[in-house]
Enzyme design. Structure first.
Site, PDB file in Angstrom:
ATOM      1  N   THR A  70       6.293 107.883 -38.236  1.00 26.22           N
ATOM      2  CA  THR A  70       5.660 107.113 -39.123  1.00 26.22           C
ATOM      3  C   THR A  70       5.190 105.673 -38.731  1.00 26.22           C
ATOM      4  O   THR A  70       4.175 105.210 -38.843  1.00 26.22           O
ATOM      5  CB  THR A  70       6.466 107.057 -40.544  1.00 26.22           C
ATOM      6  OG1 THR A  70       6.675 108.403 -40.962  1.00 26.22           O
ATOM      7  CG2 THR A  70       5.858 106.058 -41.639  1.00 26.22           C
ATOM      8  N   HIS A 200      13.591 112.523 -33.836  1.00 30.49           N
ATOM      9  CA  HIS A 200      14.390 113.562 -34.609  1.00 30.49           C
ATOM     10  C   HIS A 200      13.663 114.956 -34.783  1.00 30.49           C
ATOM     11  O   HIS A 200      14.224 115.711 -35.268  1.00 30.49           O
ATOM     12  CB  HIS A 200      14.918 112.873 -36.140  1.00 30.49           C
ATOM     13  CG  HIS A 200      13.668 112.822 -36.877  1.00 30.49           C
ATOM     14  ND1 HIS A 200      13.643 113.477 -37.972  1.00 30.49           N
ATOM     15  CD2 HIS A 200      12.665 111.851 -37.193  1.00 30.49           C
ATOM     16  CE1 HIS A 200      12.587 113.414 -38.460  1.00 30.49           C
ATOM     17  NE2 HIS A 200      12.113 112.424 -38.252  1.00 30.49           N
ATOM     18  N   THR A 236      15.068  93.888 -32.443  1.00 31.03           N
ATOM     19  CA  THR A 236      16.079  94.318 -31.535  1.00 31.03           C
ATOM     20  C   THR A 236      15.965  95.526 -31.338  1.00 31.03           C
ATOM     21  O   THR A 236      16.149  96.315 -32.226  1.00 31.03           O
ATOM     22  CB  THR A 236      17.402  93.789 -31.659  1.00 31.03           C
ATOM     23  OG1 THR A 236      17.552  92.270 -32.066  1.00 31.03           O
ATOM     24  CG2 THR A 236      18.279  94.143 -30.682  1.00 31.03           C
ATOM     25  N   CYS A 322       8.176 115.092 -46.293  1.00 31.99           N
ATOM     26  CA  CYS A 322       7.903 113.905 -46.956  1.00 31.99           C
ATOM     27  C   CYS A 322       7.096 114.066 -48.302  1.00 31.99           C
ATOM     28  O   CYS A 322       7.023 113.293 -49.302  1.00 31.99           O
ATOM     29  CB  CYS A 322       7.529 112.658 -46.188  1.00 31.99           C
ATOM     30  SG  CYS A 322       6.107 113.254 -45.188  1.00 31.99           S
TER      31      CYS A 322
HETATM   32  C1  LIG Z   1       2.821 115.364 -37.331  1.00 26.44           C
HETATM   33  C2  LIG Z   1       3.691 114.329 -37.966  1.00 26.44           C
HETATM   34  N1  LIG Z   1       3.559 113.036 -37.799  1.00 26.44           N
HETATM   35  C3  LIG Z   1       4.331 112.333 -38.244  1.00 26.44           C
HETATM   36  C4  LIG Z   1       5.448 112.539 -38.828  1.00 26.44           C
HETATM   37  C5  LIG Z   1       6.420 111.198 -39.118  1.00 26.44           C
HETATM   38  O1  LIG Z   1       7.340 111.312 -38.595  1.00 26.44           O
HETATM   39  P1  LIG Z   1       8.891 110.533 -38.726  1.00 26.44           P
HETATM   40  O2  LIG Z   1       9.502 111.313 -39.504  1.00 26.44           O
HETATM   41  O3  LIG Z   1       9.474 110.340 -37.493  1.00 26.44           O
HETATM   42  O4  LIG Z   1       8.410 109.178 -39.455  1.00 26.44           O
HETATM   43  C6  LIG Z   1       5.796 113.778 -38.750  1.00 26.44           C
HETATM   44  C7  LIG Z   1       7.180 114.270 -39.760  1.00 26.44           C
HETATM   45  O5  LIG Z   1       7.275 115.106 -40.431  1.00 26.44           O
HETATM   46  C8  LIG Z   1       4.936 114.897 -38.692  1.00 26.44           C
HETATM   47  O6  LIG Z   1       5.104 116.171 -38.904  1.00 26.44           O
END
Ligand SMILES: Cc1ncc(COP(=O)(O)O)c(C=O)c1O
Length: 379
Positions: A70, A200, A236, A322
């Site tokens: 993100t 992750h 940091t 999400c």
């Molecule tokens: C294609 C894609 N971009 C961005 C993200 C966001 O990643 P993060 O969970 O590390 O913020 C995700 C998470 O599901 C994703 O599938």
């Protein structure tokens, strides 16, 4: 338990957790501190940077650590748009991006940027011809995901990169969060300027990530502060998480070679198995990424089926992790099939190298039972 929600998050490798604990315990210094304890942490940081750069076949100076996908997407998109707006205010993306890209474009559009959203076809892919037609004199940024997180469609990143090489004033950002370790992509050959990776999703830890910024590319930082990470990302550094990320990436890229065949076989089991269940419609394209299979059971709410599968010990998701709590329809499936009912009944299966073919067969049986049971109740 059969865990099939690896696109939401993966289980960290034991070696990754060991690294995190060791670094947190023995090398807890702030890498910006001038004394020996700080210098040790700084050394670990630069070793991890070099290891990741080597794995991505880029320079160490092009690897910047973030808190995940993100942040990487926001920094790349808003940072590129804001730093280059004197050259133009037109930016392009697709209609099936992750919310961290979609919402960043939405914010920029509210700030006066003109946004073009490229459509996708029924296989969930954008057309390079559509992109070429959308380019304008004032286009400064194109952001296109590599692998779609909901259905696993693979965008033609190499061809898009080839096209954009003719327009050196346009920056090319790729959200590679679901692609890395699953579908090959050469950042250099594809002419990518900015590339987002999340720790992750590849058996690293939450709160870790990388943004690749090609040398010479200008972006505006989102955070003000101590000017860490080449001034692009103040704060940091999460040294222990970053060392763990380097380890996770190395193991995942290695597993990608070792287990590519198994992952494809598992996908085939799901693809054919799902097609044989009455009432199921497979949404993923035949040639999608090896780890994502999305299907709908029109008339059945995703959430109800998800929980029924949970009672069978099978863990899947509805839309992207999400978005799933918002209980909205799948944007990607809606864009592909233009069918609300289909988009409201999606289930995403996402595998990793650690799943087994036997698990796929058991999951298919569980899905068959769950669908038959719920359809009986509904009738
Ligand atoms: C294609 C894609 N971009 C961005 C993200 C966001 O990643 P993060 O969970 O590390 O913020 C995700 C998470 O599901 C994703 O599938």
């Amino acid at each position: 338990m059969i865990y099939l929600d690896n696109s939401a998050t993966t289980k960290p490798y034991p070696e990754v957790i060991e690294s995190f604990v060791k670094v947190s315990t023995d090398y807890f210094g702030n890498p910006s501190s001038l004394h020996g304890i700080g210098t040790q942490a700084e050394k670990l940081l630069s070793t991890a940077r070099k290891q990741i750069a080597d794995l991505l076949k880029v320079k160490s100076a092009e690897v910047f650590f973030t808190s995940g996908g993100t942040e990487g997407n926001n920094l790349a998109i808003k940072g590129a748009a804001l730093a280059n707006q004197n050259r133009g205010k037109h930016i392009i993306t697709t209609s099936i991006e992750h919310p961290s890209v979609m919402e960043a474009f939405q914010v920029l559009s509210e700030q006066g940027f003109a946004v073009t959203y490229l459509p996708v076809d029924a296989t969930g892919r954008v057309s390079v011809v559509d992109l070429e037609k959308a380019l304008r004199e004032d286009t400064i940024l194109v952001s296109i995901m590599h692998v779609n997180n909901e259905v696993g469609s693979i965008q033609p990143i190499a061809e898009i990169g080839e096209l954009l090489k003719q327009y050196p004033q346009i920056l090319f950002h790729v959200d590679h969060v679901q692609g890395i370790g699953k579908v090959d992509l050469s950042l250099i050959d594809a002419g990518i300027d900015l590339c987002t990776i999340s720790g992750h999703k590849l058996h690293g830890l939450k709160g870790t990530g990388v943004l690749y910024i090609r040398q010479g590319v200008r972006i505006a930082p989102l955070f003000s502060g101590g000017n860490q990470e080449g001034q692009f990302r103040s704060g940091t550094e999460n040294v222990a998480g970053i060392v763990a990320l380097a380890k996770a990436m190395r193991i995942s890229l290695n597993n990608c070679v070792l287990y590519a065949h198994k992952l494809k076989e598992i996908r085939t089991v799901f693809y054919h198995g799902l097609q044989e269940i009455d009432g199921v419609q497979v949404n993923s394209p035949v040639d999608g990424a090896p780890h994502i299979i999305n299907f709908s059971v029109p008339g059945l709410k995703s959430e109800v089926l998800l929980h029924e599968l949970e009672t069978e010990g099978v863990y899947v998701s509805t839309t992207s992790a999400c978005s799933s709590k918002k209980r909205t329809a799948s944007k990607t499936v809606l864009e592909m099939y233009r069918n609300q009912e289909r988009a409201e009944s999606v289930i995403r299966i996402s595998t990793s190298f650690h799943n087994e073919i036997e698990e796929a067969k058991q999951a298919i049986d569980a899905i068959g039972r769950a669908v038959a049971k719920l359809e009986k109740v509904m009738r």
